[in-house]
Design a protein around this motif. Sequence first.
Motif, PDB file in Angstrom:
ATOM      1  N   ASP A  53       8.927   9.830  -7.115  1.00  0.00           N
ATOM      2  CA  ASP A  53       9.371   8.457  -6.275  1.00  0.00           C
ATOM      3  C   ASP A  53       7.942   7.736  -5.943  1.00  0.00           C
ATOM      4  OD1 ASP A  53      11.986   8.752  -6.806  1.00  0.00           O
ATOM      5  OD2 ASP A  53      12.124   9.758  -4.630  1.00  0.00           O
ATOM      6  N   PRO A  54       7.861   6.428  -6.414  1.00  0.00           N
ATOM      7  CA  PRO A  54       6.799   5.686  -5.906  1.00  0.00           C
ATOM      8  C   PRO A  54       6.534   5.855  -4.384  1.00  0.00           C
ATOM      9  CG  PRO A  54       7.999   4.309  -7.488  1.00  0.00           C
ATOM     10  CD  PRO A  54       8.944   5.484  -6.888  1.00  0.00           C
ATOM     11  N   MET A  55       5.048   5.855  -4.094  1.00  0.00           N
ATOM     12  CA  MET A  55       4.772   5.921  -2.514  1.00  0.00           C
ATOM     13  C   MET A  55       3.220   5.760  -2.465  1.00  0.00           C
ATOM     14  SD  MET A  55       4.356  10.226  -2.522  1.00  0.00           S
ATOM     15  CE  MET A  55       6.108  10.331  -2.919  1.00  0.00           C
ATOM     16  N   PRO A  56       2.854   5.237  -1.287  1.00  0.00           N
ATOM     17  CA  PRO A  56       1.442   4.878  -0.791  1.00  0.00           C
ATOM     18  C   PRO A  56       0.622   6.116  -0.672  1.00  0.00           C
ATOM     19  CG  PRO A  56       2.695   4.573   1.047  1.00  0.00           C
ATOM     20  CD  PRO A  56       3.839   5.098  -0.043  1.00  0.00           C
ATOM     21  N   THR A  57      -0.370   6.058  -1.801  1.00  0.00           N
ATOM     22  CA  THR A  57      -0.892   7.502  -1.693  1.00  0.00           C
ATOM     23  C   THR A  57      -2.513   7.168  -1.476  1.00  0.00           C
ATOM     24  OG1 THR A  57      -1.271   7.706  -4.064  1.00  0.00           O
ATOM     25  CG2 THR A  57       0.570   8.785  -2.695  1.00  0.00           C
ATOM     26  N   HIS A  58      -3.260   8.107  -1.045  1.00  0.00           N
ATOM     27  CA  HIS A  58      -4.678   8.224  -1.199  1.00  0.00           C
ATOM     28  C   HIS A  58      -5.055   9.452  -1.849  1.00  0.00           C
ATOM     29  CE1 HIS A  58      -8.801   9.477   0.110  1.00  0.00           C
ATOM     30  NE2 HIS A  58      -8.932   8.055  -0.117  1.00  0.00           N
ATOM     31  N   GLU A  59      -6.085   9.320  -2.896  1.00  0.00           N
ATOM     32  CA  GLU A  59      -6.201  10.670  -3.494  1.00  0.00           C
ATOM     33  C   GLU A  59      -7.738  10.736  -3.344  1.00  0.00           C
ATOM     34  OE1 GLU A  59      -5.306  10.292  -7.728  1.00  0.00           O
ATOM     35  OE2 GLU A  59      -3.377   9.703  -7.206  1.00  0.00           O
ATOM     36  N   SER A  60      -8.314  11.863  -3.388  1.00  0.00           N
ATOM     37  CA  SER A  60      -9.682  12.144  -3.595  1.00  0.00           C
ATOM     38  C   SER A  60      -9.837  13.471  -4.543  1.00  0.00           C
ATOM     39  CB  SER A  60     -10.277  12.696  -2.232  1.00  0.00           C
ATOM     40  OG  SER A  60      -9.859  13.988  -1.902  1.00  0.00           O
ATOM     41  N   THR A  61     -11.006  13.450  -5.268  1.00  0.00           N
ATOM     42  CA  THR A  61     -11.192  14.371  -6.099  1.00  0.00           C
ATOM     43  C   THR A  61     -12.696  14.866  -6.099  1.00  0.00           C
ATOM     44  OG1 THR A  61     -10.980  14.786  -8.496  1.00  0.00           O
ATOM     45  CG2 THR A  61     -11.583  12.616  -7.635  1.00  0.00           C
ATOM     46  N   ALA A  62     -12.866  15.963  -6.631  1.00  0.00           N
ATOM     47  CA  ALA A  62     -14.109  16.768  -6.753  1.00  0.00           C
ATOM     48  C   ALA A  62     -14.196  17.634  -7.896  1.00  0.00           C
ATOM     49  CB  ALA A  62     -14.801  17.055  -5.630  1.00  0.00           C
ATOM     50  N   LEU A  63     -15.283  18.029  -8.292  1.00  0.00           N
ATOM     51  CA  LEU A  63     -15.415  19.061  -9.269  1.00  0.00           C
ATOM     52  C   LEU A  63     -16.323  20.176  -8.559  1.00  0.00           C
ATOM     53  CD1 LEU A  63     -15.858  16.753 -12.312  1.00  0.00           C
ATOM     54  CD2 LEU A  63     -14.248  18.709 -12.319  1.00  0.00           C
TER      55      LEU A  63
END
Length: 461
Positions: free
Chosen positions: A315-325
């Motif tokens: 379901d749609p939601m308010p998200t914050h993502e972070s990413t790294a390799l």
Amino acid sequence: MNLQPPTLDTTLESLRTEVTGSVALPGEAGYELATPWNVAVPVNPRAVVAVENAQDIAATVRFAAKHNLRVAVQRTGHGAVSLGNDVLLVHTGKLTECVVDPVSRTAKIGAGLIWQNVIDAAAPHGLAPLTGSSPTVGVAGFLTGAGIGPMVRTYGLSSDHVRSFDIVTGSGELVRVTPDEHAELFWGLRGGKATLGIVTSIDIELMPITHFYGGAVYFDGADAPAVAHAWLDWCADLPEHSSTSIAFLQLPPLPQVPPPLAGRLTFAVRFASLTDEAEAAELISRIRSVATPLIDAVGTLPYAAIAAVHADPVDPMPTHESTALTTDLSHEAVDALLGAAGPGSQSPQTVVELRLLGGALAREPKHRSAFCHRDAAFTLFTIGVLAPPVADAVVPHAQALGRAMAPWTTGRALPNFAPSDDPEQIARTYDEDTAHWLSALANTHDPSGVLAVGQVMRQIR
Ligand SMILES: Cc1cc2nc3c(=O)[nH]c(=O)nc-3n(C[C@H](O)[C@H](O)[C@H](O)COP(=O)(O)OP(=O)(O)OC[C@H]3O[C@@H](n4cnc5c(N)ncnc54)[C@H](O)[C@@H]3O)c2cc1C
């Protein structure tokens, strides 16, 4: 006689006569298509154009060039970046062509499809597309971002298995792109997101997969240290017929969340293997024996159940993502991750995930692409929900987690995770040559910069 010059919104009326699809201004029916899956992102374009064909996109691009507007593209909004009223938003949801050719094991798929549509169309033929972890993600956004799926170690990037694209460039031209025709665009569309054009349809290879052995084993958060360290050792000699990831989970007490996983820290080991059942079961037995699982949902599954491996939110939601390799990880790195996301850490993230890379991903495919991270060992990814009671804690915690893992991260970013329109983050997605060539190609195919909005690679000339 009205001597007032026409306003832009009056002028937009003329776009309605130029496209077969619909044009919706704020407040009009159809404008709600702008609302992204990630509802935290403000997507407020001047108008939403629900295109019905490639010509509609070309007309929108030409219209934008004439009126000094930009054009962005969206299907589901899983990778939304903020857009304002200088932008016309092309919504691709009506581009739903899906033709499976079981003889050549390929499918021609419209840019408006989500992966579940393609899974469903291919399954009756004993075939499967290389979807991502969430089959509700759009095919075009995923493939232009390279595409790291649950079987990435076996098959490499999903975009390594694209045969051709049909696109509309920023000059409004309809172009067929293959390894032989416009080879430079074929290179740049696989990893360059919408930098070089808006994709209308894609030819992809399908894999002869009906079933796989996999799913997830869920442990209590208290068992995370033992399982995470055992997992790291296990990864070292995992054959490439098998892919895996781990996730620290804090799932809300919702009806769709199994009660043993709700409202507490749990730890998942995900697994997707294409070897025979006996060998795959033998492999995962090492993980199963480390602690007593809360839920053991690993077994032989139809490919249609691939979403069970990651069990991503739908379901749609308010998200914050972070990413790294990351480079190769040590046990010290696992301890650092446990400190930031494990038991007692007070982590507010819903998901903190490490995916093992390597295998087929590490090898250059026959046709090189603009994806620059084949040597990375793992991806690190966080998703936090920007809602009470953790709303204010999610972003600072993600930053702190990034700092804790910095000794092992490469400073580079993936095109697909944690979408951003920040030029610095976009530049971190590519090595210097790739950034240069993507920008140069964009300048050639989109000299007015109509598509220069959102997550695109453009260097200042
Ligand atoms: C829950 C979740 C799980 C995910 N799992 C994975 C995963 O396993 N592996 C992985 O690699 N990624 C994954 N992603 C990231 C996802 O693949 C990207 O966010 C992707 O861009 C989503 O595409 P979309 O069309 O659904 O989203 P949208 O927000 O509609 O599009 C995002 C961007 O994709 C580009 N794009 C979309 N359509 C077109 C088009 N027709 N032509 C050109 N460019 C286009 C544009 O840059 C657009 O801004 C995940 C994201 C979420 C939120």
